[in-house]
Scaffold this motif. Structure first.
Motif, short mmCIF file in Angstrom:
data_model
loop_
_atom_site.label_atom_id
_atom_site.label_comp_id
_atom_site.label_asym_id
_atom_site.label_seq_id
_atom_site.Cartn_x
_atom_site.Cartn_y
_atom_site.Cartn_z
N THR A 185 0.86 -1.18 0.00
CA THR A 185 0.00 0.00 0.00
C THR A 185 0.90 1.24 0.00
OG1 THR A 185 -0.04 0.16 2.41
CG2 THR A 185 -1.76 -1.20 1.37
N ILE A 186 0.32 2.39 -0.21
CA ILE A 186 1.09 3.64 -0.15
C ILE A 186 1.68 3.80 1.24
CG2 ILE A 186 0.90 6.17 -0.22
CD1 ILE A 186 0.84 4.91 -2.97
N ARG A 187 0.93 3.42 2.25
CA ARG A 187 1.43 3.49 3.63
C ARG A 187 2.67 2.61 3.80
NH1 ARG A 187 -0.09 0.61 8.57
NH2 ARG A 187 0.48 1.93 10.32
N ASP A 188 2.61 1.38 3.30
CA ASP A 188 3.76 0.47 3.38
C ASP A 188 4.95 1.02 2.60
OD1 ASP A 188 2.39 -1.40 4.92
OD2 ASP A 188 1.75 -2.56 3.17
N TYR A 189 4.66 1.60 1.44
CA TYR A 189 5.70 2.19 0.59
C TYR A 189 6.52 3.19 1.41
CZ TYR A 189 7.43 5.09 -3.36
OH TYR A 189 8.20 5.81 -4.24
N PHE A 190 5.85 4.11 2.08
CA PHE A 190 6.55 5.10 2.90
C PHE A 190 7.17 4.48 4.16
CE2 PHE A 190 3.87 8.03 0.40
CZ PHE A 190 4.87 8.84 -0.08
N LYS A 191 6.48 3.48 4.72
CA LYS A 191 7.00 2.80 5.92
C LYS A 191 8.34 2.13 5.61
CE LYS A 191 5.67 -1.32 7.89
NZ LYS A 191 4.68 -2.28 8.40
N TYR A 192 8.44 1.40 4.49
CA TYR A 192 9.69 0.71 4.14
C TYR A 192 10.81 1.72 3.87
CZ TYR A 192 6.61 -3.35 3.53
OH TYR A 192 5.69 -4.34 3.72
N ILE A 193 10.48 2.82 3.23
CA ILE A 193 11.49 3.86 2.97
C ILE A 193 11.98 4.44 4.30
CG2 ILE A 193 11.89 6.16 1.99
CD1 ILE A 193 9.90 5.30 -0.27
N CYS A 194 11.05 4.80 5.18
CA CYS A 194 11.43 5.37 6.48
C CYS A 194 12.24 4.37 7.30
CB CYS A 194 10.19 5.81 7.26
SG CYS A 194 9.41 7.26 6.57
N MET A 195 11.83 3.11 7.30
CA MET A 195 12.57 2.10 8.05
C MET A 195 13.99 1.95 7.51
SD MET A 195 9.65 -0.83 8.62
CE MET A 195 10.65 -1.91 9.65
N THR A 196 14.14 2.01 6.21
CA THR A 196 15.47 1.89 5.60
C THR A 196 16.34 3.09 5.96
OG1 THR A 196 14.58 0.59 3.78
CG2 THR A 196 16.70 1.65 3.40
N VAL A 197 15.78 4.30 5.83
CA VAL A 197 16.52 5.51 6.12
C VAL A 197 16.95 5.57 7.59
CG1 VAL A 197 16.33 8.04 6.23
CG2 VAL A 197 15.55 6.82 4.20
N THR A 198 16.09 5.06 8.47
CA THR A 198 16.40 5.11 9.90
C THR A 198 17.21 3.91 10.39
OG1 THR A 198 14.26 4.15 10.49
CG2 THR A 198 14.41 6.56 10.44
N GLY A 199 17.59 3.03 9.48
CA GLY A 199 18.52 1.96 9.85
C GLY A 199 17.94 0.59 10.05
N SER A 200 16.67 0.37 9.74
CA SER A 200 16.12 -0.98 9.86
C SER A 200 16.65 -1.84 8.72
CB SER A 200 14.59 -0.96 9.80
OG SER A 200 14.08 -0.32 10.92
N GLY A 201 16.98 -3.05 9.04
CA GLY A 201 17.51 -3.96 8.02
C GLY A 201 18.98 -3.70 7.79
N SER A 202 19.67 -4.75 7.47
CA SER A 202 21.12 -4.61 7.25
C SER A 202 21.49 -4.80 5.79
CB SER A 202 21.86 -5.63 8.12
OG SER A 202 21.48 -6.93 7.77
N GLY A 203 20.51 -5.01 4.93
CA GLY A 203 20.83 -5.26 3.54
C GLY A 203 21.39 -6.66 3.37
N ASP A 204 22.06 -6.89 2.27
CA ASP A 204 22.63 -8.21 2.04
C ASP A 204 23.85 -8.41 2.90
OD1 ASP A 204 20.79 -9.17 0.23
OD2 ASP A 204 21.78 -8.25 -1.47
N ALA A 205 23.86 -9.49 3.61
CA ALA A 205 24.96 -9.79 4.53
C ALA A 205 26.22 -10.15 3.75
CB ALA A 205 24.56 -10.95 5.43
#
Length: 182
Positions: free
Chosen positions: A160-180
């Motif tokens: 959803t649009i909400r999820d779209y912004f949520k994933y971007i915000c989570m990435t910018v704020t450091g959630s997830g480490s990307g590919d190990a």
């Protein structure tokens, strides 16, 4: 609507962040001699495209998935770029070109056959790949092809649009480490 959001975010992102991009290019030139990294990846409809990133590993590093690369190949600057996710910023150019979205399944290499097979079975290649997504913010990387493909499919079906912004915000704020990297 997502394409419009992608385009506007990428355009204004590049416009606002150009000083950081320029600084990384200058420092990266001293670090590796080649600050920009371009690698062929699998895009929408399994069409190959050239993904643009900042180089985080030494120039001699073999072109393999991150989880197969050695941690010792990451440069000091590269470690910082990965930790802050600044290495991903040049992909905004891919977003502007319509080759990627801000949110979608991370594009894989052409030689990741197990992942290609899993994603193909689930229709993951029917959408644009993304800079971030559900798998990335949940630390699911390309070392687990079946789980990654299922998570990508789940995101595609429920985005959803909400999820779209949520994933971007989570990435910018450091959630997830990307590919190990091992």
């Amino acid at each position: 609507m997502i394409r419009t959001l992608d385009f506007l975010a990428a355009f204004f992102g590049l416009l606002l962040l150009w000083p950081i991009l320029l600084l990384v290019i200058v420092i990266g030139t001293f670090d590796t001699g080649s600050p920009i990294f371009i690698q062929t990846r699998v895009g929408k409809n399994k069409e190959p495209f050239n993904l643009i990133k900042f180089r985080t590993m030494s120039v001699e590093t073999e072109s393999v998935a991150s989880h197969l690369a050695s941690n010792s190949s990451i440069t000091k600057l590269g470690a910082f770029l990965r930790r802050t996710k600044i290495d991903e910023l040049p992909q905004l150019i891919n977003v502007l070109k319509g080759e990627m979205s801000l949110v979608g399944p991370r594009p894989n290499l052409l030689n990741q056959l197990d992942l290609i097979r899993e994603r193909d079975c689930l229709g993951v290649y029917n959408v644009l790949p993304g800079i971030t997504g559900l798998a990335q913010v949940n630390n699911i990387d390309m070392s687990t092809p079946e789980l990654l493909a299922k998570t990508d499919r789940q995101m595609i079906e429920s985005l959803t649009i909400r999820d779209y912004f949520k994933y971007i915000c989570m990435t910018v704020t450091g959630s997830g480490s990307g590919d190990a990297v091992k």
